[in-house]
Scaffold this motif. Structure first.
Motif, PDB file in Angstrom:
ATOM      1  N   GLY A   8       0.750  -1.152  -0.162  1.00 52.07           N
ATOM      2  CA  GLY A   8       0.126  -0.025   0.075  1.00 52.07           C
ATOM      3  C   GLY A   8       0.925   1.118   0.093  1.00 52.07           C
ATOM      4  N   ASN A   9       0.740   2.103  -0.853  1.00 49.76           N
ATOM      5  CA  ASN A   9       1.241   3.356  -1.150  1.00 49.76           C
ATOM      6  C   ASN A   9       0.243   4.265  -0.540  1.00 49.76           C
ATOM      7  N   TRP A  10       0.503   4.997   0.573  1.00 51.16           N
ATOM      8  CA  TRP A  10      -0.330   5.871   1.135  1.00 51.16           C
ATOM      9  C   TRP A  10      -0.113   7.632   0.277  1.00 51.16           C
ATOM     10  N   LYS A  11       0.948   7.391   0.012  1.00 50.88           N
ATOM     11  CA  LYS A  11       1.204   9.044  -1.003  1.00 50.88           C
ATOM     12  C   LYS A  11       1.313   9.847   0.408  1.00 50.88           C
ATOM     13  N   MET A  12       0.797  11.308   0.003  1.00 55.93           N
ATOM     14  CA  MET A  12       0.907  12.241   0.854  1.00 55.93           C
ATOM     15  C   MET A  12      -0.388  12.333   1.800  1.00 55.93           C
ATOM     16  N   GLY A  93      11.196   5.761  -7.792  1.00 56.28           N
ATOM     17  CA  GLY A  93      10.882   5.724  -9.248  1.00 56.28           C
ATOM     18  C   GLY A  93       9.328   5.725  -9.334  1.00 56.28           C
ATOM     19  N   HIS A  94       8.686   6.095  -8.437  1.00 53.66           N
ATOM     20  CA  HIS A  94       7.299   6.221  -8.508  1.00 53.66           C
ATOM     21  C   HIS A  94       7.117   7.346  -9.768  1.00 53.66           C
ATOM     22  N   SER A  95       5.887   7.254 -10.508  1.00 52.31           N
ATOM     23  CA  SER A  95       5.930   7.966 -11.760  1.00 52.31           C
ATOM     24  C   SER A  95       5.597   9.684 -11.001  1.00 52.31           C
ATOM     25  N   TYR A 160       5.220  -2.401 -12.292  1.00 50.47           N
ATOM     26  CA  TYR A 160       4.576  -2.118 -13.516  1.00 50.47           C
ATOM     27  C   TYR A 160       3.424  -1.140 -13.139  1.00 50.47           C
ATOM     28  N   GLU A 161       3.530   0.233 -13.494  1.00 50.12           N
ATOM     29  CA  GLU A 161       2.540   1.245 -13.068  1.00 50.12           C
ATOM     30  C   GLU A 161       2.128   2.031 -14.283  1.00 50.12           C
ATOM     31  N   PRO A 162       1.382   1.590 -15.435  1.00 50.17           N
ATOM     32  CA  PRO A 162       1.198   2.630 -16.311  1.00 50.17           C
ATOM     33  C   PRO A 162       0.695   3.848 -15.782  1.00 50.17           C
ATOM     34  N   TRP A 164      -1.169   6.155 -16.827  1.00 50.50           N
ATOM     35  CA  TRP A 164      -2.650   6.771 -17.060  1.00 50.50           C
ATOM     36  C   TRP A 164      -3.478   5.897 -16.103  1.00 50.50           C
ATOM     37  N   ALA A 165      -3.061   4.862 -15.392  1.00 53.58           N
ATOM     38  CA  ALA A 165      -4.057   4.026 -14.790  1.00 53.58           C
ATOM     39  C   ALA A 165      -3.669   4.550 -13.267  1.00 53.58           C
ATOM     40  N   ILE A 166      -2.933   5.180 -13.117  1.00 57.74           N
ATOM     41  CA  ILE A 166      -2.674   5.585 -11.643  1.00 57.74           C
ATOM     42  C   ILE A 166      -3.935   6.589 -11.398  1.00 57.74           C
ATOM     43  N   GLY A 167      -4.639   6.328 -10.008  1.00 58.27           N
ATOM     44  CA  GLY A 167      -5.626   6.981  -9.604  1.00 58.27           C
ATOM     45  C   GLY A 167      -6.800   7.643 -10.442  1.00 58.27           C
ATOM     46  N   THR A 168      -6.967   6.761 -11.590  1.00 58.59           N
ATOM     47  CA  THR A 168      -7.976   7.186 -12.540  1.00 58.59           C
ATOM     48  C   THR A 168      -9.071   6.478 -12.592  1.00 58.59           C
ATOM     49  N   TYR A 204       1.740  -5.291 -10.231  1.00 56.99           N
ATOM     50  CA  TYR A 204       0.956  -4.507 -10.973  1.00 56.99           C
ATOM     51  C   TYR A 204       0.573  -3.190  -9.988  1.00 56.99           C
ATOM     52  N   GLY A 205       0.504  -2.068 -10.758  1.00 60.63           N
ATOM     53  CA  GLY A 205      -0.209  -0.871  -9.969  1.00 60.63           C
ATOM     54  C   GLY A 205      -0.799   0.144 -10.788  1.00 60.63           C
ATOM     55  N   GLY A 206      -2.007   0.337 -10.485  1.00 52.23           N
ATOM     56  CA  GLY A 206      -3.034   1.236 -11.216  1.00 52.23           C
ATOM     57  C   GLY A 206      -4.322   1.063 -11.043  1.00 52.23           C
ATOM     58  N   SER A 207      -5.005   1.964  -9.993  1.00 56.44           N
ATOM     59  CA  SER A 207      -6.611   1.613  -9.930  1.00 56.44           C
ATOM     60  C   SER A 207      -7.023   0.224  -9.553  1.00 56.44           C
ATOM     61  N   VAL A 208      -5.976  -0.804  -8.629  1.00 58.09           N
ATOM     62  CA  VAL A 208      -6.441  -1.990  -8.058  1.00 58.09           C
ATOM     63  C   VAL A 208      -7.212  -1.551  -7.064  1.00 58.09           C
ATOM     64  N   ALA A 225       0.319  -6.505  -5.912  1.00 58.41           N
ATOM     65  CA  ALA A 225      -0.027  -5.242  -6.496  1.00 58.41           C
ATOM     66  C   ALA A 225       0.672  -4.089  -5.462  1.00 58.41           C
ATOM     67  N   LEU A 226       0.987  -2.664  -6.217  1.00 57.64           N
ATOM     68  CA  LEU A 226       1.288  -1.779  -5.453  1.00 57.64           C
ATOM     69  C   LEU A 226      -0.202  -0.802  -5.612  1.00 57.64           C
ATOM     70  N   VAL A 227      -0.418  -0.515  -4.453  1.00 63.18           N
ATOM     71  CA  VAL A 227      -2.045   0.014  -4.289  1.00 63.18           C
ATOM     72  C   VAL A 227      -2.052   1.406  -3.772  1.00 63.18           C
ATOM     73  N   GLY A 228      -2.546   2.294  -4.385  1.00 66.67           N
ATOM     74  CA  GLY A 228      -2.549   3.687  -3.768  1.00 66.67           C
ATOM     75  C   GLY A 228      -3.860   3.730  -3.063  1.00 66.67           C
ATOM     76  N   GLY A 229      -4.748   4.640  -3.563  1.00 69.06           N
ATOM     77  CA  GLY A 229      -6.060   4.856  -2.986  1.00 69.06           C
ATOM     78  C   GLY A 229      -6.745   3.744  -2.233  1.00 69.06           C
ATOM     79  N   ALA A 230      -6.928   2.765  -2.780  1.00 69.60           N
ATOM     80  CA  ALA A 230      -7.588   1.607  -2.075  1.00 69.60           C
ATOM     81  C   ALA A 230      -6.689   1.004  -0.967  1.00 69.60           C
TER      82      ALA A 230
HETATM   83  C1  PEP Z   1      -0.117   4.218  -7.006  1.00 69.48           C
HETATM   84  O1  PEP Z   1       0.113   5.424  -6.019  1.00 69.48           O
HETATM   85  O2  PEP Z   1       0.927   3.658  -7.060  1.00 69.48           O
HETATM   86  C2  PEP Z   1      -1.172   3.687  -7.416  1.00 69.48           C
HETATM   87  C3  PEP Z   1      -1.035   2.573  -7.931  1.00 69.48           C
HETATM   88  O3  PEP Z   1      -2.357   4.386  -7.173  1.00 69.48           O
HETATM   89  P1  PEP Z   1      -3.796   3.934  -7.431  1.00 69.48           P
HETATM   90  O4  PEP Z   1      -3.807   2.524  -6.676  1.00 69.48           O
HETATM   91  O5  PEP Z   1      -4.637   4.940  -6.594  1.00 69.48           O
HETATM   92  O6  PEP Z   1      -4.154   3.937  -8.685  1.00 69.48           O
END
Ligand code: PEP
Length: 250
Positions: A8-12, A93-95, A160-162, A164-168, A204-208, A225-230
């Motif tokens: 889980g990536n809590w970001k800021m 190296g997060h985008s 692998y985090e496209p 355009w899929a991150i947080g969208t 895989y990361g991006g809107s999981v 997975a690398l998971v942001g929001g969820a």
């Molecule tokens: C991320 O922050 O690496 C990420 C994948 O975010 P989200 O799951 O919100 O798309």
């Protein structure tokens, strides 16, 4: 053999007031677990969460590290500092860092090497932009990032985090995720040898989300997975961890 990883990536995001989310995860996933579970909170929370997670199944990670161990770099954080605070992993190296701070592949590689030197497991992020995907260059972009961002040796994780899929809420077709992950495994085998390539977890990361996790985890070369929001809420991250634990090979 590699273990699967739900990171889980809590970001800021995150204050002491959010500690109950961590407590819920600890209660829901008592040690030992068949998969690795990781939270990467903001650095301000590392100490508090490390105290909560001691002897639990939840590991801790940073979201970035400087290439130097210490020095005159106001506002930065080093890999030994993360280790000292209780981290075992660090995302590099997060985008969002590549975009916000102009981090290059060479810097990401140096950060990964600094992490390894400090005894941290780097999670090296890469992925194509929407324009690169549309132009049919996704695989070539990812392979170029692999070549330039990975250290020559050491235990690391790749996400692998496209972009355009991150947080969208957008997720690639399953076949597209599979194509990139298979290509990454082949790329690793060519560079490090088949056995070493098999030991690298490919996330895989991006809107999981709980609703799409199982089908993504069913892909052969997806190891988590690398998971942001969820990942911010235990009620969302929990089912993703459960889906990973239920996936083949976990
Ligand atoms: C991320 O922050 O690496 C990420 C994948 O975010 P989200 O799951 O919100 O798309």
């Amino acid at each position: 053999m590699r273990r699967k990883l739900a990171a889980g990536n809590w970001k800021m995001n995150g204050l002491l007031a959010n500690m109950a989310e961590v407590q819920s995860l600890i209660a829901a996933f008592p040690a030992p677990q068949p998969v690795d579970i990781l939270i990467c909170p903001p650095a301000t929370l590392l100490g508090a969460i490390a105290a909560q997670c001691r002897d639990s199944a939840i590991a801790l990670g940073g979201q970035y590290c400087h290439t130097a161990t210490a020095g005159a770099h106001t506002g930065d954080i080093s890999a030994p500092m993360l280790k000292d605070a209780g981290a075992d992993y660090v995302i590099v190296g997060h985008s969002e860092r590549r975009a916000d701070h102009g981090e290059t592949n060479a810097q990401v590689r140096a950060q990964a090497e600094a992490a390894l030197e400090a005894g941290l497991n780097p999670i090296i992020c890469l992925g194509e932009s929407e324009a690169e995907r549309r132009a049919g260059h996704a695989r070539a972009v990812v392979e170029a990032q692999l070549d330039a961002s990975l250290p020559d040796q050491g235990a690391f994780v790749i996400a692998y985090e496209p972009i355009w899929a991150i947080g969208t809420g957008l997720v690639p077709e399953l076949g597209d995720i599979a194509e990139i992950h298979d290509a990454m495994r082949a790329n690793l085998a060519a560079r490090y040898g088949a056995d070493a390539a098999k030991s690298v977890p490919l996330l895989y990361g991006g809107s999981v989300k709980p609703t799409n996790a199982a089908e993504i985890f069913a892909l052969e070369n997806v190891d988590g997975a690398l998971v942001g929001g969820a990942s911010l809420k235990a009620q969302d991250f929990g089912p993703i961890i459960t889906a990973l634990a239920a996936s083949d090979g976990a």
